[in-house]
Structures are given as C-alpha cells and as structure tokens.
Design a protein around this motif. Structure first.
Motif, PDB file in Angstrom:
ATOM      1  N   ALA A  57       0.838  -1.209   0.000  1.00 42.16           N
ATOM      2  CA  ALA A  57       0.000   0.000   0.000  1.00 42.16           C
ATOM      3  C   ALA A  57       0.871   1.257   0.000  1.00 42.16           C
ATOM      4  N   ALA A  58       1.983   1.224   0.737  1.00 42.73           N
ATOM      5  CA  ALA A  58       2.885   2.378   0.769  1.00 42.73           C
ATOM      6  C   ALA A  58       3.508   2.622  -0.599  1.00 42.73           C
ATOM      7  N   LEU A  59       3.954   1.558  -1.255  1.00 43.20           N
ATOM      8  CA  LEU A  59       4.558   1.694  -2.581  1.00 43.20           C
ATOM      9  C   LEU A  59       3.541   2.194  -3.602  1.00 43.20           C
ATOM     10  N   ALA A  60       2.352   1.593  -3.606  1.00 39.02           N
ATOM     11  CA  ALA A  60       1.321   2.028  -4.562  1.00 39.02           C
ATOM     12  C   ALA A  60       0.892   3.465  -4.286  1.00 39.02           C
ATOM     13  N   SER A  61       0.775   3.836  -3.023  1.00 41.71           N
ATOM     14  CA  SER A  61       0.376   5.208  -2.683  1.00 41.71           C
ATOM     15  C   SER A  61       1.421   6.218  -3.140  1.00 41.71           C
ATOM     16  N   TYR A  62       2.675   5.913  -2.878  1.00 41.44           N
ATOM     17  CA  TYR A  62       3.736   6.824  -3.299  1.00 41.44           C
ATOM     18  C   TYR A  62       3.772   6.925  -4.823  1.00 41.44           C
ATOM     19  N   GLY A  63       3.641   5.788  -5.495  1.00 40.35           N
ATOM     20  CA  GLY A  63       3.616   5.808  -6.962  1.00 40.35           C
ATOM     21  C   GLY A  63       2.463   6.633  -7.498  1.00 40.35           C
ATOM     22  N   GLY A  64       1.286   6.492  -6.895  1.00 41.06           N
ATOM     23  CA  GLY A  64       0.129   7.272  -7.333  1.00 41.06           C
ATOM     24  C   GLY A  64       0.315   8.766  -7.123  1.00 41.06           C
ATOM     25  N   ILE A  65       0.925   9.121  -6.001  1.00 41.37           N
ATOM     26  CA  ILE A  65       1.200  10.534  -5.728  1.00 41.37           C
ATOM     27  C   ILE A  65       2.173  11.099  -6.751  1.00 41.37           C
ATOM     28  N   VAL A  66       3.196  10.328  -7.093  1.00 39.42           N
ATOM     29  CA  VAL A  66       4.184  10.808  -8.065  1.00 39.42           C
ATOM     30  C   VAL A  66       3.559  10.951  -9.448  1.00 39.42           C
ATOM     31  N   VAL A  67       2.710  10.013  -9.854  1.00 40.04           N
ATOM     32  CA  VAL A  67       2.020  10.139 -11.143  1.00 40.04           C
ATOM     33  C   VAL A  67       1.170  11.410 -11.154  1.00 40.04           C
ATOM     34  N   ALA A  68       0.459  11.667 -10.060  1.00 37.15           N
ATOM     35  CA  ALA A  68      -0.337  12.897  -9.970  1.00 37.15           C
ATOM     36  C   ALA A  68       0.556  14.129 -10.034  1.00 37.15           C
ATOM     37  N   PHE A  69       1.702  14.077  -9.359  1.00 27.94           N
ATOM     38  CA  PHE A  69       2.659  15.182  -9.398  1.00 27.94           C
ATOM     39  C   PHE A  69       3.140  15.432 -10.828  1.00 27.94           C
ATOM     40  N   LEU A  70       3.435  14.362 -11.555  1.00 26.09           N
ATOM     41  CA  LEU A  70       3.884  14.526 -12.947  1.00 26.09           C
ATOM     42  C   LEU A  70       2.810  15.201 -13.797  1.00 26.09           C
ATOM     43  N   GLY A  71       1.554  14.909 -13.511  1.00 21.96           N
ATOM     44  CA  GLY A  71       0.472  15.622 -14.185  1.00 21.96           C
ATOM     45  C   GLY A  71       0.426  17.080 -13.777  1.00 21.96           C
ATOM     46  N   GLY A  72       0.704  17.349 -12.505  1.00 24.04           N
ATOM     47  CA  GLY A  72       0.700  18.728 -12.017  1.00 24.04           C
ATOM     48  C   GLY A  72       1.747  19.602 -12.683  1.00 24.04           C
ATOM     49  N   ILE A  73       2.851  18.985 -13.088  1.00 23.05           N
ATOM     50  CA  ILE A  73       3.873  19.748 -13.814  1.00 23.05           C
ATOM     51  C   ILE A  73       3.262  20.360 -15.074  1.00 23.05           C
ATOM     52  N   HIS A  74       2.365  19.646 -15.711  1.00 16.86           N
ATOM     53  CA  HIS A  74       1.741  20.164 -16.935  1.00 16.86           C
ATOM     54  C   HIS A  74       0.814  21.337 -16.640  1.00 16.86           C
ATOM     55  N   TRP A  75       0.177  21.328 -15.484  1.00 17.46           N
ATOM     56  CA  TRP A  75      -0.600  22.503 -15.100  1.00 17.46           C
ATOM     57  C   TRP A  75       0.321  23.704 -14.948  1.00 17.46           C
ATOM     58  N   GLY A  76       1.480  23.484 -14.342  1.00 17.17           N
ATOM     59  CA  GLY A  76       2.457  24.571 -14.209  1.00 17.17           C
ATOM     60  C   GLY A  76       2.909  25.090 -15.555  1.00 17.17           C
ATOM     61  N   ILE A  77       3.166  24.181 -16.495  1.00 18.24           N
ATOM     62  CA  ILE A  77       3.558  24.593 -17.848  1.00 18.24           C
ATOM     63  C   ILE A  77       2.443  25.406 -18.488  1.00 18.24           C
ATOM     64  N   GLY A  78       1.225  24.921 -18.358  1.00 17.13           N
ATOM     65  CA  GLY A  78       0.094  25.622 -18.957  1.00 17.13           C
ATOM     66  C   GLY A  78      -0.133  26.996 -18.352  1.00 17.13           C
ATOM     67  N   LEU A  79      -0.060  27.074 -17.042  1.00  7.71           N
ATOM     68  CA  LEU A  79      -0.257  28.369 -16.385  1.00  7.71           C
ATOM     69  C   LEU A  79       0.855  29.347 -16.734  1.00  7.71           C
ATOM     70  N   ARG A  80       2.072  28.844 -16.846  1.00  6.50           N
ATOM     71  CA  ARG A  80       3.206  29.705 -17.208  1.00  6.50           C
ATOM     72  C   ARG A  80       3.087  30.197 -18.648  1.00  6.50           C
ATOM     73  N   SER A  81       2.463  29.387 -19.505  1.00  2.00           N
ATOM     74  CA  SER A  81       2.347  29.738 -20.924  1.00  2.00           C
ATOM     75  C   SER A  81       1.277  30.783 -21.178  1.00  2.00           C
ATOM     76  N   GLY A  82       0.376  30.972 -20.256  1.00  2.00           N
ATOM     77  CA  GLY A  82      -0.643  32.011 -20.402  1.00  2.00           C
ATOM     78  C   GLY A  82      -1.734  31.647 -21.381  1.00  2.00           C
ATOM     79  N   VAL A  83      -2.252  32.660 -22.060  1.00  2.00           N
ATOM     80  CA  VAL A  83      -3.418  32.466 -22.928  1.00  2.00           C
ATOM     81  C   VAL A  83      -3.120  31.569 -24.130  1.00  2.00           C
ATOM     82  N   ASN A  84      -1.865  31.424 -24.480  1.00  2.00           N
ATOM     83  CA  ASN A  84      -1.507  30.581 -25.622  1.00  2.00           C
ATOM     84  C   ASN A  84      -1.191  29.141 -25.223  1.00  2.00           C
ATOM     85  N   ALA A  85      -1.470  28.775 -23.993  1.00  2.00           N
ATOM     86  CA  ALA A  85      -1.147  27.434 -23.500  1.00  2.00           C
ATOM     87  C   ALA A  85      -1.981  26.389 -24.222  1.00  2.00           C
ATOM     88  N   PRO A  86      -1.320  25.342 -24.719  1.00  2.00           N
ATOM     89  CA  PRO A  86      -2.102  24.241 -25.285  1.00  2.00           C
ATOM     90  C   PRO A  86      -2.977  23.606 -24.210  1.00  2.00           C
TER      91      PRO A  86
END
Length: 161
Positions: A57-86
């Motif tokens: 459960a600890a391994l799966a939980s940590y893995g799930g959190i990291v996958v979610a974090f990797l998705g969050g990086i894309h939100w950061g990219i999009g927000l940084r890109s502004g109105v032209n963000a894909p």
C-alpha cells in the motif's frame, strides 16, 4: 521597464536562467525522490508476510502521488504559458492525477503494474511536450527516474503475488 540589451538585437533569452547549483539541486531532488520507491520495492521481497500489505500500500500510494505530481507539472507549464497554452497540458494534468488516484484504489498487485504503465505514458507525454515548454534539458533525469519507478512498481507487484 528597459529591454535587455541582447533582446534588442533579436537574441532570444530564456525567461529564467538557472545557475548550475540550482540545476544540480533539482537533479538531486529528482533522484532522491525515487529512493522511497526503490526501498519499498526491495522491502516487498524482504519483509514477513504480515507486512506485505502495508509495504504494498505504501509503494502504490507513493507511486500514485508521483504520477499525480507529474500531471501537475503540466498545469504549471500551462499556467506559465498564459493564454496561448495548449489545452493538452491541463487535460493531461487532470488525467494523470485521476490515473494516479485510480492506481492507489486498485489492489496493489494490479495497481502497481498500472502505475508502471502510467509512468511510461507520463514520460512519453513529457518527451513530446517539454521541448516546446523549454524543459528538454530535464528529460534525461525524467527518463532515469521513470526507469527506476517502473522497475520498482513491477518488482513490488511481483513481490505482492
């Protein structure tokens, strides 16, 4: 606000130039983030049966959190890109977060292989989008971390059967 001298001559300058010590720190943190996964995958093979459920459960939980974090990086990219963000960055970020959560909800023997697949898919998406976002220098670190995460999830899943 005055225009930087190089920009006046048409030379493209990155928004933020990171000093080497900052780059080294970021790389170190990325690699350190894989250590819990590697340790938990090893523990799946070393602990007594009564602890398997907790470690899985600890391994799966940590893995799930990291996958979610990797998705969050894309939100950061999009927000940084502004109105032209894909829109892909926002859609993918939400999808990765849901996928990470789904992998945690699954039985670890099934959730860990699912998360391993998600780590691969996350890397493929990053490989195809980070260059345009100016993040291509980080793809080597991402690849190494992905390999460790995938191997940890698969070893952990094998140890839980």
């Amino acid at each position: 606000m005055p225009t930087p001298l190089l920009a006046q001559w048409g030379v493209s300058i990155p928004d933020r130039i990171l000093p080497e010590h900052s780059r080294t720190f970021i790389r170190a943190i990325a690699y350190l983030g894989t250590i819990p996964m590697v340790i938990m995958a090893l523990l799946m093979w070393l602990v007594h049966d009564e602890l398997h459920g907790f470690v899985a459960a600890a391994l799966a939980s940590y893995g799930g959190i990291v996958v979610a974090f990797l998705g969050g990086i894309h939100w950061g990219i999009g927000l940084r890109s502004g109105v032209n963000a894909p829109k892909l960055h926002f859609i993918w970020g939400a999808f990765a977060a849901f996928a990470g959560w789904f992998g945690v909800l699954m039985h670890p023997a099934a959730g860990m292989p699912f998360l391993a697949l998600m780590f691969v898919i996350c890397y493929v998406v990053d490989d195809r989008t980070w260059e345009r976002a100016g993040l291509s220098e980080w793809l080597t670190v991402r690849f190494h971390a992905t390999v460790l995460a995938v191997m940890s999830c698969l070893a952990g899943a094998a140890g839980s059967m």
